[in-house]
Every structure is written in C-alpha cells, then in structure tokens.
Design a protein around this motif. Structure first.
Motif, PDB file in Angstrom:
ATOM      1  N   GLU A 120       0.864  -1.348  -0.029  1.00 48.38           N
ATOM      2  CA  GLU A 120       0.116   0.007  -0.100  1.00 48.38           C
ATOM      3  C   GLU A 120       1.050   1.217  -0.043  1.00 48.38           C
ATOM      4  O   GLU A 120       0.215   2.289   0.001  1.00 48.38           O
ATOM      5  CB  GLU A 120      -0.902  -0.066   1.242  1.00 48.38           C
ATOM      6  CG  GLU A 120      -2.169  -1.037   1.119  1.00 48.38           C
ATOM      7  CD  GLU A 120      -3.129  -0.908   2.220  1.00 48.38           C
ATOM      8  OE1 GLU A 120      -2.882  -0.122   3.061  1.00 48.38           O
ATOM      9  OE2 GLU A 120      -4.268  -1.548   2.101  1.00 48.38           O
ATOM     10  N   LEU A 169       4.547   5.868  -2.496  1.00 48.46           N
ATOM     11  CA  LEU A 169       3.774   6.768  -2.469  1.00 48.46           C
ATOM     12  C   LEU A 169       3.704   7.693  -1.187  1.00 48.46           C
ATOM     13  O   LEU A 169       3.752   7.215  -0.271  1.00 48.46           O
ATOM     14  CB  LEU A 169       2.293   6.122  -2.624  1.00 48.46           C
ATOM     15  CG  LEU A 169       2.251   5.067  -3.618  1.00 48.46           C
ATOM     16  CD1 LEU A 169       0.889   4.351  -3.657  1.00 48.46           C
ATOM     17  CD2 LEU A 169       2.438   5.716  -4.955  1.00 48.46           C
ATOM     18  N   ASP A 204       1.477   9.531   0.472  1.00 51.29           N
ATOM     19  CA  ASP A 204       0.587   9.322   1.557  1.00 51.29           C
ATOM     20  C   ASP A 204      -0.043   7.767   1.754  1.00 51.29           C
ATOM     21  O   ASP A 204      -1.078   7.700   2.460  1.00 51.29           O
ATOM     22  CB  ASP A 204      -0.647  10.261   1.324  1.00 51.29           C
ATOM     23  CG  ASP A 204      -0.261  11.823   1.031  1.00 51.29           C
ATOM     24  OD1 ASP A 204       0.419  12.254   1.750  1.00 51.29           O
ATOM     25  OD2 ASP A 204      -0.708  12.249   0.051  1.00 51.29           O
ATOM     26  N   CYS A 245      -1.708   4.379   0.286  1.00 52.48           N
ATOM     27  CA  CYS A 245      -2.792   4.296  -0.734  1.00 52.48           C
ATOM     28  C   CYS A 245      -3.471   2.915  -0.279  1.00 52.48           C
ATOM     29  O   CYS A 245      -3.501   1.910  -0.701  1.00 52.48           O
ATOM     30  CB  CYS A 245      -2.394   3.987  -2.248  1.00 52.48           C
ATOM     31  SG  CYS A 245      -3.697   3.990  -3.281  1.00 52.48           S
ATOM     32  N   SER A 281      -9.876   4.191  -3.416  1.00 52.65           N
ATOM     33  CA  SER A 281      -9.428   5.030  -2.931  1.00 52.65           C
ATOM     34  C   SER A 281      -8.717   6.117  -4.006  1.00 52.65           C
ATOM     35  O   SER A 281      -8.627   5.697  -5.154  1.00 52.65           O
ATOM     36  CB  SER A 281      -7.690   4.675  -2.014  1.00 52.65           C
ATOM     37  OG  SER A 281      -7.396   3.790  -2.773  1.00 52.65           O
ATOM     38  N   CYS A 336      -5.104   8.249  -4.790  1.00 53.83           N
ATOM     39  CA  CYS A 336      -3.842   8.365  -4.278  1.00 53.83           C
ATOM     40  C   CYS A 336      -2.984   9.196  -5.350  1.00 53.83           C
ATOM     41  O   CYS A 336      -3.542   9.430  -6.289  1.00 53.83           O
ATOM     42  CB  CYS A 336      -3.270   6.855  -4.186  1.00 53.83           C
ATOM     43  SG  CYS A 336      -4.396   5.835  -3.234  1.00 53.83           S
ATOM     44  N   ARG A 337      -1.694   9.469  -4.824  1.00 51.72           N
ATOM     45  CA  ARG A 337      -0.700  10.136  -5.659  1.00 51.72           C
ATOM     46  C   ARG A 337       0.560   9.312  -5.854  1.00 51.72           C
ATOM     47  O   ARG A 337       0.862   8.641  -4.810  1.00 51.72           O
ATOM     48  CB  ARG A 337      -0.677  11.563  -5.376  1.00 51.72           C
ATOM     49  CG  ARG A 337      -0.157  11.787  -3.998  1.00 51.72           C
ATOM     50  CD  ARG A 337      -0.249  13.279  -3.551  1.00 51.72           C
ATOM     51  NE  ARG A 337       0.222  13.515  -2.112  1.00 51.72           N
ATOM     52  CZ  ARG A 337       1.283  14.081  -1.967  1.00 51.72           C
ATOM     53  NH1 ARG A 337       2.025  14.657  -2.899  1.00 51.72           N
ATOM     54  NH2 ARG A 337       1.605  14.066  -0.438  1.00 51.72           N
TER      55      ARG A 337
END
Length: 104
Positions: free
Chosen positions: A32, A48, A50, A52, A88, A90-91
């Motif tokens: 994740e 990532l 933050d 995900c 979700s 996400c970036r």
C-alpha cells in the motif's frame, strides 16, 4: 566495505520527478506504500507519499491525466476490475530507477 557503500550511494541517480510511460501504465503493486512502474524499458520504484489504502495487485489503477507523461503527485484511482467501485484516490511519489535488467 563502508567506502564501497558510499561510492554506490553516490553513483545512484536522483529519483526522477516525471517519466514517459506511453498510453498504458505498466505497473506492479508491492504494497500500500509502493508501486513499481515501467518506463523506457526499465522499472522504477515509486513510494507513495501518503500511502494508498485499498491498493492491491488484483485492482486497477486509473490515472486522472491521460498523458504519456507520469509525474510525482499525479493522481490515480484504485478501482475494482469488474464494478465501478473506487477504493481510494492516491498520488504517485518520485521514481527511483532500478538497475537495468531488474524485475519487480
């Protein structure tokens, strides 16, 4: 040994902000927090920023931008393969090139 580690770290390229990935994103989910993205015949690791939640190997990634260029902080949705459910938003993080020939 310590000098060798310093030399290897110094030789490692800086993570890229953007990659040219073409029309379709070739990726593999590690967990994740981490994605592997293929660009230019080479795999890159994207941590990532933050995380995900909901990111799993059997789900689809849908980028918000349909550009051949993929950049850190670009948004993507994690979707179910068979329903319109979105798990979700996400970036992407920056892209660290893996050594040539390395596969995820």
């Amino acid at each position: 040994m310590f000098a060798l580690l310093i030399a290897l770290a110094a030789a490692a390229p800086e993570p890229a902000t953007c990659l040219i990935v073409g029309r379709q994103l070739d990726h593999k989910v590690v967990d994740e927090q981490t994605l592997m993205v293929r660009a230019g015949g080479r795999w890159h690791r994207s941590v990532l920023p933050d995380g995900c939640p909901g990111l799993q190997p059997n789900r689809s990634l849908v980028r918000r931008e349909a550009s051949p260029r993929l950049c850190a902080n670009d948004l993507f949705e994690v979707r179910d393969n068979f329903t319109p459910e979105v798990f979700s938003l996400c970036r992407f993080g920056r892209f660290e090139a893996l050594p040539k020939g390395t596969r995820p």
